[in-house]
Design an enzyme around this catalytic site. Structure first.
Site, PDB file in Angstrom:
ATOM      1  CG  ASP A  12      -2.376  -1.011   1.487  1.00  0.00           C
ATOM      2  OD1 ASP A  12      -2.164  -1.571   0.026  1.00  0.00           O
ATOM      3  OD2 ASP A  12      -2.493  -1.350   2.352  1.00  0.00           O
ATOM      4  CB  ALA A  26       3.317  11.117   2.041  1.00  0.00           C
ATOM      5  NE  ARG A  27      -0.913   4.186   1.230  1.00  0.00           N
ATOM      6  CZ  ARG A  27      -1.448   4.023  -0.330  1.00  0.00           C
ATOM      7  NH1 ARG A  27      -1.515   5.219  -0.913  1.00  0.00           N
ATOM      8  NH2 ARG A  27      -2.772   2.916  -0.453  1.00  0.00           N
ATOM      9  CG  PHE A  28       0.536   7.011   8.073  1.00  0.00           C
ATOM     10  CD1 PHE A  28      -0.360   5.531   8.121  1.00  0.00           C
ATOM     11  CD2 PHE A  28       0.784   6.100   9.209  1.00  0.00           C
ATOM     12  CE1 PHE A  28      -0.145   3.702   8.663  1.00  0.00           C
ATOM     13  CE2 PHE A  28       0.977   5.570   9.590  1.00  0.00           C
ATOM     14  CZ  PHE A  28       0.257   3.930   9.344  1.00  0.00           C
ATOM     15  CD  GLN A  30      -1.374   8.328  -0.465  1.00  0.00           C
ATOM     16  OE1 GLN A  30      -1.728   7.326  -1.036  1.00  0.00           O
ATOM     17  NE2 GLN A  30      -0.883   9.139  -1.440  1.00  0.00           N
TER      18      GLN A  30
END
Length: 603
Positions: A12, A26-28, A30
């Site tokens: 992911d 940054a991914r958290f 989204q």
């Protein structure tokens, strides 16, 4: 090299922050996007008098999904689009496409609107929105694509759920069919997943080969059969009040096998506790969220101190030794974060009582170091073959001290459909230090006979079952979410949660009733009632009198009075002393009785 299927797990984090220390912030941030694309043809509203029509079923599925999203992933975006209507409402001006709810976060008003559409507006749908079969599925898909494109949020995944009972919407128009297939291909290329929820009225069949086989893009190109729509709809209609914790890497750190031989791994938490959400303070007038700001003042002058003005001190030898903030930070740093291989131990050396803190899970990270999957797979394969566990020095981040851990290897497991059930990798078990072990001193006494132990084993064997944490919901959290939901939706009554933690007495009696009765007769005395406290046997009057006489037999009252120890005696003993010494008093309180005895002896 064995193919462990590492691509099935933890993929992911494609857009992770390379500049962050842990590479996951940054991914958290989204979110996931979901659009319900619902067919509103007249056939979707056909139903018997006592049954729901397919359109009502779609509305109920959308409402349930929004309710689940508010609790599980409140930051995700959800929208609802109708196609096949006479009225049109969309940014691109397409005909017969109506955006009922734009792409936005789920909220209470959206749930009420969907509920009203399901129960009331479905009867007046023909008047309010109308029906028209001259729609273009390409325009409907294009509208959804524009909704994703115009969203200001950074979406991690984009999904369209298409609800319809028409297996060939453009059978008489090859041009519209070709345009729909082209637009579906564009959606797939831009990372938008299209999922078909094919519905069926009684006596109706749905043939995917007529049209939808050409617009669906799955990993398996040969699509001949679709999953049972009843099962998929049942999954959408199921109310799940639980937080959704996506399996994303907490950190990505190097793994050193030796000098010059490093690869990268991602560290995951497979299990975590789910507490109640934190309370948010709101203003009384505007009901807006309050933001707190903290400032540090110098007591003497009231001057505001900046972070660089503060220092930390440690008292040593009677003196305060001051440290700058940078010096404190450097003291905490031992080495660069990562795993360092120290050696191997037999798997049997790992004991079950080695539990310092919850374990973690590591998985290869190909994004940081190319070839990490191959090196990780080779290490895992050899550890499984030789039944050993690697011992490593583990530094999670720069400001944390090193810990010694052992890596428990785990092989990949697949079900009968070749779907990964258990991912391959290593469980990170934190090893205890010498101070973590305690010696318990106790006197071993026989507490049960061999027959009692055998009967207890029989009871336990009959009551065993396959445990899964997903089968037991936290009743406190369930009640909390239901109260919030009732408050937001202005419900008068709160739905009572089912407490699955409470034992089932009927099931216990069915499976082990006879064994439980026999165990109770062997262990407890006759007439024993579980849960009932035993009363202490009542003392007789003669026993009480004998006890009082024993207390006065060796008691020198005058000596006790001179030493000031009369307060340690009970009121009953003091009264017996007054009666024995023939002291004339009508006092009843303890202090008055003591004063009367002291006056009698002239103290």
């Amino acid at each position: 090299m064995a193919d462990w299927g590492f691509a099935h797990f933890g993929d992911d984090d494609e857009n992770e922050d390379e500049d962050g220390e842990f590479g996951f912030q940054a991914r958290f941030n989204q979110r996931d996007g979901l659009i319900f694309l619902i067919d509103t043809s007249k056939s979707m509203f056909d139903a018997a008098d006592d049954e729901e029509c397919l359109f009502q079923l779609c509305m109920k599925a959308a409402k349930t999904t929004v309710q689940n999203k508010i609790i599980s992933s409140e930051r995700d975006l959800i929208g609802t689009v109708f196609f096949g209507t006479e009225e049109s409402e969309n940014q691109s001006g397409f005909k017969h496409v109506y955006v009922y709810q734009s792409l936005d976060q789920p909220g209470a008003q959206r749930i009420l609107d969907l509920e009203d559409m399901e129960e009331n507006c479905v009867r007046t749908f023909s008047k309010d929105y109308g029906h028209n079969e001259a729609y273009s599925l390409r325009d409907a898909l294009w509208t959804c694509q524009n909704m994703f494109a115009s969203s200001a949020q950074n979406l991690g995944s984009k999904r369209i759920m298409l609800f319809t009972n028409n297996d060939d919407p453009h059978g008489a128009n090859p041009q519209l069919r070709r345009l729909a297939v082209t637009k579906a291909s564009d959606l797939n290329e831009t990372g938008i997943d299209l999922e078909l929820m094919h519905l069926q009225n009684p006596g109706q069949s749905f043939d995917i080969n007529k049209f939808y086989k050409d617009i669906l893009y799955n990993d398996d190109d040969d699509i001949n059969e679709m999953a049972d729509p009843a099962e998929k709809m049942e999954e959408l209609l199921r109310r799940v009040r639980s937080k959704d914790h996506k399996k994303r890497a907490n950190r990505r750190i190097p793994f050193s096998l030796g000098e010059g031989l490093n690869f990268s791994v991602g560290v995951y938490n497979l299990v975590r506790s789910c507490p109640k959400p934190y309370a948010v303070k709101l203003t009384k007038k505007e009901n807006a969220e309050l933001k707190s700001h903290t400032k540090t003042y110098l007591p003497d002058t009231g001057e505001v101190l900046m972070p660089q003005d503060l220092k930390k001190a440690q008292t040593y030898g009677g003196r305060k030794i001051c440290f700058e903030n940078d010096e404190v930070t450097e003291i905490k740093r031992f080495d660069t974060p990562g795993f360092t291989l120290m050696g191997f131990k037999p798997r049997s050396s790992l004991k079950k009582y080695f539990h310092v803190k919850p374990a973690q899970f590591i998985y290869p990270d190909e994004m940081k170091v190319t070839g990490s999957t191959q090196a990780f797979s080779a290490l895992l394969k050899k550890c499984l073959e030789r039944d050993v566990t690697p011992i490593c020095k583990y530094i999670p981040s720069r400001n944390l001290p090193p810990k010694f851990v052992t890596l428990l290897p785990q092989a990949e497991e697949l079900d009968e459909h070749k779907v990964q059930v258990t991912p391959p990798g290593f469980h990170v078990i934190f090893l205890p230090c010498a101070d973590d072990f305690r010696r318990v001193n106790y006197v071993e006494k026989p507490r049960a006979t061999a027959d009692q132990i055998d009967k207890a084993k029989e009871v336990i064997k009959k009551l065993k079952f396959k445990f899964s944490s997903e089968d037991f919901e936290n009743p406190v959290l369930q009640n909390h979410w239901r109260n919030i939901e009732a408050l937001a939706l202005e419900r008068d009554e709160v739905e009572e949660p089912v407490d699955h933690i409470l034992p089932s007495v009927e099931l216990f009696a069915e499976r082990a009733g006879k064994a439980l009765d026999e165990f109770k007769d062997m262990v407890f005395p006759p007439g024993y009632v579980p849960g009932q406290k035993r009363r202490a046997p009542a003392a007789s009057t003669a026993a009480k009198k004998a006890k009082a006489e024993d207390a006065l037999a060796g008691l020198d009252v005058k000596k006790e009075a001179e030493a000031g120890r009369l307060g340690k005696l009970t009121v009953a003993v003091l009264r017996d002393v007054i009666k024995k010494e023939k002291i004339n008093t009508t006092a009843t309180r303890k202090n008055d009785l003591i004063d009367a005895i002291n006056d009698h002896f002239g103290i």
